[in-house]
Design a protein around this motif. Sequence first.
Motif, PDB file in Angstrom:
ATOM      1  N   ILE A 147      -6.153   3.994  -2.685  1.00 33.56           N
ATOM      2  CA  ILE A 147      -7.116   3.894  -1.595  1.00 33.56           C
ATOM      3  C   ILE A 147      -7.104   2.473  -1.066  1.00 33.56           C
ATOM      4  O   ILE A 147      -7.290   1.515  -1.816  1.00 33.56           O
ATOM      5  CB  ILE A 147      -8.530   4.298  -2.070  1.00 33.56           C
ATOM      6  N   GLY A 148      -6.845   2.345   0.208  1.00 28.17           N
ATOM      7  CA  GLY A 148      -6.839   1.039   0.853  1.00 28.17           C
ATOM      8  C   GLY A 148      -7.977   0.935   1.845  1.00 28.17           C
ATOM      9  O   GLY A 148      -8.441   1.941   2.391  1.00 28.17           O
ATOM     10  N   GLY A 149      -8.432  -0.282   2.063  1.00 31.41           N
ATOM     11  CA  GLY A 149      -9.464  -0.479   3.076  1.00 31.41           C
ATOM     12  C   GLY A 149      -9.401  -1.916   3.543  1.00 31.41           C
ATOM     13  O   GLY A 149      -9.179  -2.825   2.739  1.00 31.41           O
ATOM     14  N   THR A 150      -9.568  -2.106   4.830  1.00 30.99           N
ATOM     15  CA  THR A 150      -9.525  -3.465   5.372  1.00 30.99           C
ATOM     16  C   THR A 150     -10.829  -3.781   6.091  1.00 30.99           C
ATOM     17  O   THR A 150     -11.418  -2.896   6.714  1.00 30.99           O
ATOM     18  CB  THR A 150      -8.316  -3.639   6.320  1.00 30.99           C
ATOM     19  N   SER A 151     -11.280  -5.009   5.969  1.00 29.62           N
ATOM     20  CA  SER A 151     -12.494  -5.457   6.641  1.00 29.62           C
ATOM     21  C   SER A 151     -13.665  -4.531   6.270  1.00 29.62           C
ATOM     22  O   SER A 151     -14.022  -4.460   5.094  1.00 29.62           O
ATOM     23  CB  SER A 151     -12.231  -5.527   8.154  1.00 29.62           C
ATOM     24  N   ALA A 152     -14.257  -3.813   7.211  1.00 28.23           N
ATOM     25  CA  ALA A 152     -15.342  -2.879   6.872  1.00 28.23           C
ATOM     26  C   ALA A 152     -14.891  -1.897   5.791  1.00 28.23           C
ATOM     27  O   ALA A 152     -15.669  -1.539   4.896  1.00 28.23           O
ATOM     28  CB  ALA A 152     -15.786  -2.119   8.114  1.00 28.23           C
ATOM     29  N   GLY A 153     -13.645  -1.466   5.867  1.00 27.59           N
ATOM     30  CA  GLY A 153     -13.101  -0.547   4.868  1.00 27.59           C
ATOM     31  C   GLY A 153     -13.016  -1.174   3.483  1.00 27.59           C
ATOM     32  O   GLY A 153     -12.998  -0.468   2.469  1.00 27.59           O
TER      33      GLY A 153
ATOM     34  N   PHE B  85       0.841  -1.205   0.000  1.00 28.73           N
ATOM     35  CA  PHE B  85       0.000   0.000   0.000  1.00 28.73           C
ATOM     36  C   PHE B  85       0.880   1.261   0.000  1.00 28.73           C
ATOM     37  O   PHE B  85       0.667   2.196  -0.782  1.00 28.73           O
ATOM     38  CB  PHE B  85      -0.940  -0.008   1.215  1.00 28.73           C
ATOM     39  N   VAL B  86       1.891   1.248   0.866  1.00 30.15           N
ATOM     40  CA  VAL B  86       2.789   2.402   0.964  1.00 30.15           C
ATOM     41  C   VAL B  86       3.550   2.593  -0.352  1.00 30.15           C
ATOM     42  O   VAL B  86       3.648   3.708  -0.885  1.00 30.15           O
ATOM     43  CB  VAL B  86       3.774   2.232   2.145  1.00 30.15           C
TER      44      VAL B  86
END
Lengths: 293, 293
Positions: B132-138, B32-33
């Motif tokens: 744009i990153g998102g984990t689980s709910a994200g 991501f970075v």
Amino acid sequence: MNPTLNVPRNGHLVIIGGHEDRQHDMQILSRFVELAGGPDARIVVITAASQIADEMWHIYDDAFGALGVTRHSHLEITSRDDANDENFVRQVAEADGIFMTGGDQKRLLALIGGTALDAEMHAALKVRGATIGGTSAGASAMSGHMLAQGRTDLLPEKGSVSLGAGLGFLHRVVVDQHFSERQRLSRLLSIVAQNPYLQGIGIDEDTALVIERGVGIEVLGEGAVTVVDGRSMSSNVAEIKDRAIPELIDVRLHLLPAGAKYSLPIGDEQVGRRIPASLLDFLQIVTKRTPLS
Amino acid sequence: MNPTLNVPRNGHLVIIGGHEDRQHDMQILSRFVELAGGPDARIVVITAASQIADEMWHIYDDAFGALGVTRHSHLEITSRDDANDENFVRQVAEADGIFMTGGDQKRLLALIGGTALDAEMHAALKVRGATIGGTSAGASAMSGHMLAQGRTDLLPEKGSVSLGAGLGFLHRVVVDQHFSERQRLSRLLSIVAQNPYLQGIGIDEDTALVIERGVGIEVLGEGAVTVVDGRSMSSNVAEIKDRAIPELIDVRLHLLPAGAKYSLPIGDEQVGRRIPASLLDFLQIVTKRTPLS
């Protein structure tokens, strides 16, 4: 004698995903008895898959008794000699219904695979149109390629499942049981990934796939039957290492809930609604009248 | 400033199935970075999905710090007013990477859906090519139709899952997370059965689906991404009652393990190996450059 016993029969397989109700509605066992010809049918119970054969017999003795069956008996096979014994083989030759209990399918095959009893079961189904039922291990044992053992992992893995030789009442499929309850889809996908010739059939607990040879299928009970068809998939399984997760693209999945019923077209006519092509193909495979030997 | 920051970028989505490693190899966060431009990238962390926003921020503060990022900050949004606040919106407008934590995707959408911050995130992705990153709910929040809530049953059931409006960075799909670990295939099938327009994407824990707009996709991490495509299925879902198990025939399933990477053909040329048609179609859908509004 029940008059239905004299009608020519196609032969049925009643393939049960384990834990079928044996005390209350007994929907599946009751259909097994009906298909075998009703309460007057002669039913033999093969407990060879189990190491607690007596307990198993008592459970089914009670269940079939409660369903009004009077001529049910225990085929207590503890060796391959038993499975070649004239007396046992004659009981199968006279049976209208043959029921295989749970246990371990490898044990069942080690005891009866390739014996005179095995041959007589094929004759019962194919020549006399008897009904063969099997639950849990007795269900897995039905196909020619049998799920022998395999871990249940979260994801499919190359090499995690091994097959053995089953009884071969149906071909080109492999049967798994306790399917949704034990979350076994990934294990079935592991098999299909490496054996795309075989369609995977996953049967839930207290659920049965009933197959009438040459005619059609029906799903009975509380859950569903899941079919996994990898014949047109793309996969990298041949290239990856053991224990790696394969790439699988275009696996087809069918979910057939209890109550679903499908018949082969008669001539060019479809009885009932039109069946999608891939399900029709599945139907043709599992209802196929394979020859005696 | 990192030179890659000045190169025109297509915009990436890093959709993570939850429980990504934040202390050891940090494979996914590190990518991501990297995609955001490296340690000099400006990264904002949106914790609005969580009711323990401070704790969440500390976790990612530590993780991004350990990866050498110096310009990361917490967008602490506790109301829709915050999400329309000029100061917060400007931070998004200047960000190279925007990361949404876990929590509850309904809470996240209730706070930022349709706000100036939401619009600025779309501009960041589509105009400036931010990541744009998102984990689980994200992760679930990323699609236009969002899995809002649903029980995890053993079998698909009509009416067991409800959808809501998500952020809409990708369309015609619905994302579920913690996928294999929480045995969520039946829930994804429930959605697809009733919404065959949507392809289901199930992402395992510590696993990410990385999408480069207009270019291709990649799977990173420890597990796999499961795609469920019901567009050509037959189903009786319209006829059955609520809570009944639908019949589903010809659902297509793809399993894309970590390490899998697929690029769209450039002109008529396919980079790398040929992609099966149905996966190509999935690729075209998820990499589509949708317009700003």
